[in-house]
Design an enzyme around this catalytic site. Structure first.
Site: not given
Ligand SMILES: Nc1nc2c(c(=O)[nH]1)N=C([C@H](O)[C@H](O)COP(=O)(O)OP(=O)(O)OP(=O)(O)O)CN2
Length: 136
Positions: A14, A33, A39, A41, A79-80, A125
């Site tokens: 997504h 993002c 990217h 998940h 999925d996928h 996620e």
């Molecule tokens: N309220 C929300 N905030 C965020 C969402 C969401 O769905 N709801 N999603 C994202 C992004 O999809 C993002 O890709 C999250 O992944 P990541 O940055 O890898 O997340 P982590 O914090 O677990 O990883 P770190 O390496 O610790 O940054 C963003 N916000």
């Protein structure tokens, strides 16, 4: 009342992108993002149902049947897949974990047996980000 949880898993791609906003605004709100940054998940999906136990089986519901239902009604759709492009229940919505968890609830709830209620959709996620949805 007893609660029963089944863990399922899927992976999907997504991006977080609001088509009504400029590239700059998407960048400012969604950071890495956003925009061209597709990217993926590995999602963990915890489905919790509630109800009373059948004295003949000791089951609230056969968890293998619950798993099959979740596979058919939800996992097969996501999925996928590309969540922004491929998933009918996310069309016109932002592909956040919140919207995905709520969408999954509405896909699954109507198909559970009558004596069972959906209690919670918990969706990871990442290892550090999850949403819990308990219905409207
Ligand atoms: N309220 C929300 N905030 C965020 C969402 C969401 O769905 N709801 N999603 C994202 C992004 O999809 C993002 O890709 C999250 O992944 P990541 O940055 O890898 O997340 P982590 O914090 O677990 O990883 P770190 O390496 O610790 O940054 C963003 N916000």
């Amino acid at each position: 009342m007893v609660y029963l949880t089944r863990l399922e898993h899927f992976n999907a791609a997504h991006k977080l992108y609001n088509p009504n906003w400029s590239k700059e605004q998407n960048d400012a709100v969604f950071g890495v993002c956003a925009n061209e940054n597709w990217h993926g998940h590995n999602f963990d999906l915890y489905i919790t149902i509630k109800g009373t136990v059948d004295p003949d089986t000791g089951f609230l519901m056969d968890v293998k049947k619950l798993s099959k239902l979740v596979q058919e009604k939800v996992i097969k759709k996501v999925d996928h897949k590309n969540l922004n492009l491929d998933v009918d229940f996310l069309r016109g919505k932002m592909c956040s974990t919140e919207n995905l968890a709520m969408g999954i609830w509405h896909e699954l709830a109507p198909h559970l047996p009558e004596h069972v209620k959906l209690h919670c959709v918990k969706l990871y996620e990442t290892q550090r980000i999850y949403v819990e949805y308990f219905g409207d």
